[in-house]
Scaffold this active site. Structure first.
Site, PDB file in Angstrom:
ATOM      1  N   THR A  19       0.852  -1.131   0.085  1.00  0.00           N
ATOM      2  CA  THR A  19       0.025  -0.040   0.002  1.00  0.00           C
ATOM      3  C   THR A  19       0.969   1.303   0.129  1.00  0.00           C
ATOM      4  O   THR A  19       1.921   1.104   0.504  1.00  0.00           O
ATOM      5  CB  THR A  19      -0.747  -0.005   1.265  1.00  0.00           C
ATOM      6  OG1 THR A  19      -1.579  -1.277   1.344  1.00  0.00           O
ATOM      7  CG2 THR A  19      -1.903   1.176   1.249  1.00  0.00           C
ATOM      8  N   VAL A  65     -12.434  -5.585  -0.992  1.00  0.00           N
ATOM      9  CA  VAL A  65     -12.067  -4.154  -0.824  1.00  0.00           C
ATOM     10  C   VAL A  65     -11.476  -4.298   0.657  1.00  0.00           C
ATOM     11  O   VAL A  65     -12.011  -4.866   1.528  1.00  0.00           O
ATOM     12  CB  VAL A  65     -13.225  -3.191  -0.626  1.00  0.00           C
ATOM     13  CG1 VAL A  65     -12.944  -1.956  -0.345  1.00  0.00           C
ATOM     14  CG2 VAL A  65     -14.106  -3.167  -1.891  1.00  0.00           C
ATOM     15  N   GLY A  66     -10.125  -3.638   0.557  1.00  0.00           N
ATOM     16  CA  GLY A  66      -9.373  -3.797   1.881  1.00  0.00           C
ATOM     17  C   GLY A  66      -9.770  -2.611   2.685  1.00  0.00           C
ATOM     18  O   GLY A  66     -10.830  -1.975   2.606  1.00  0.00           O
TER      19      GLY A  66
END
Length: 316
Positions: free
Chosen positions: A174, A203-204
């Site tokens: 990320t 979705v994180g």
């Protein structure tokens, strides 16, 4: 007073396998992002604009899992998540599972400022970005040979053909930025491609406000990196704010406690944070975390592994 902290993910390539070229490319990417963010802060600009500028630079750099260089999902495609939050009024915007937005963090900013939503997803996110006149690209723009290799290894792991465990860098990553400006405002932004071979539509934590991204003036700004499901369950970013606001914890203690909780969950994790006094934290429980900072006196520092964080230049 102003300061800036960035990360490029806690899933760094193991030191033994990182080539000199890859090492230098990652450090150069961090430095470019810090310079982009500091170009805003150093001129008295807003923290919100600074974190956006830094994350755009990271999204444009192939060393990191966001934008150009994002990982591939189980279908061999890209689905991108991003969020941005303004500590002044706690407004926030986010996109999830976007497929064609060149810089998802710009779309997140537009969601915050030009819509009545906080989170827009999938085709709706892409359509909104087009309406806003943002740059759109084909899926091939995001793909790099390295991410294709990571996808292939995940595919082999699924088939039981791998001879060694995949590294954190092969699984996820990320990018993010947090900043404090000269007016005392805090802001945070986060962007990611998720994790390699993720389920289509997953979705994180990055676009979930309070989980992977959070900012509140007079308290803290936070951007997280790691397996998003665990950050969502714990509300990690907002939990750090709560520890500071309600318990009176200092930033270092609050951030360390959050990482300890995630370590107990078995997560490879890291985060960056800055508080209202300009204190900075960059804890992680992995071999390394791509990270960098610029302090109020313009000292720019970068590091990749646990023992190599150091000043590299002073910028105006």
């Amino acid at each position: 007073m102003a300061c800036l902290v960035i990360h490029g993910g806690a899933g760094t390539i193991p030191r033994a396998s990182l080539t000199p070229e890859g090492h230098q490319a990652a450090r150069d990417g961090l430095r470019d992002a810090l310079r982009a963010g500091w170009a805003v802060l150093g001129q008295g600009g807003l923290a919100l604009d600074a974190v956006q500028a830094a994350v755009v630079a990271l999204e444009n750099h192939p060393s990191f899992n966001a934008g150009h260089g994002a990982v591939l999902n189980a279908a061999g495609e890209h689905e991108l998540d991003a969020a941005i939050m303004d500590g002044r009024d706690r407004r926030a915007g986010a996109v999830a599972s976007a497929r064609y937005i060149r810089n998802p963090v710009l779309a997140a900013r537009r969601v915050m400022e030009a819509s009545d939503c906080v989170l827009v997803s999938a085709t709706g996110a892409d359509e909104f970005a087009r309406e806003q006149g943002l740059d759109m690209v084909e899926q091939s723009y995001f793909t790099t040979p390295l991410r294709q290799q990571h996808w292939q290894r995940a595919h082999e792991e699924k088939a039981g053909l791998l001879k060694r465990e995949r590294t954190e860098a092969e699984k996820h990553g990320t990018v993010g930025a947090v900043a404090l400006d000269d007016l005392g405002n805090l802001a945070a932004a986060t962007s990611t491609g998720g994790y390699t071979y993720k389920r289509v539509g997953r979705v994180g934590d990055a676009p979930v406000i309070g989980a992977g991204t959070y900012a509140a003036n007079d308290v803290v700004a936070v951007s997280c990196t790691g397996l998003g499901e665990l950050f969502i369950r714990r509300g990690t970013a907002q939990d750090i704010a709560a520890r500071i606001l309600y318990r009176g914890d200092d930033l270092s203690s609050a951030a360390a406690a959050a990482i300890a909780d995630l370590t107990a969950d078995g997560a490879g994790a890291g985060l960056i944070a800055v508080d209202a006094a300009g204190a900075m934290a960059m804890p992680h429980n992995t071999e390394g975390m791509y990270r960098g900072s610029v302090t109020a006196d313009g000292v720019l520092s970068v590091g990749i592994y646990s023992d190599d964080f150091a000043a590299v230049e002073t910028i105006g």
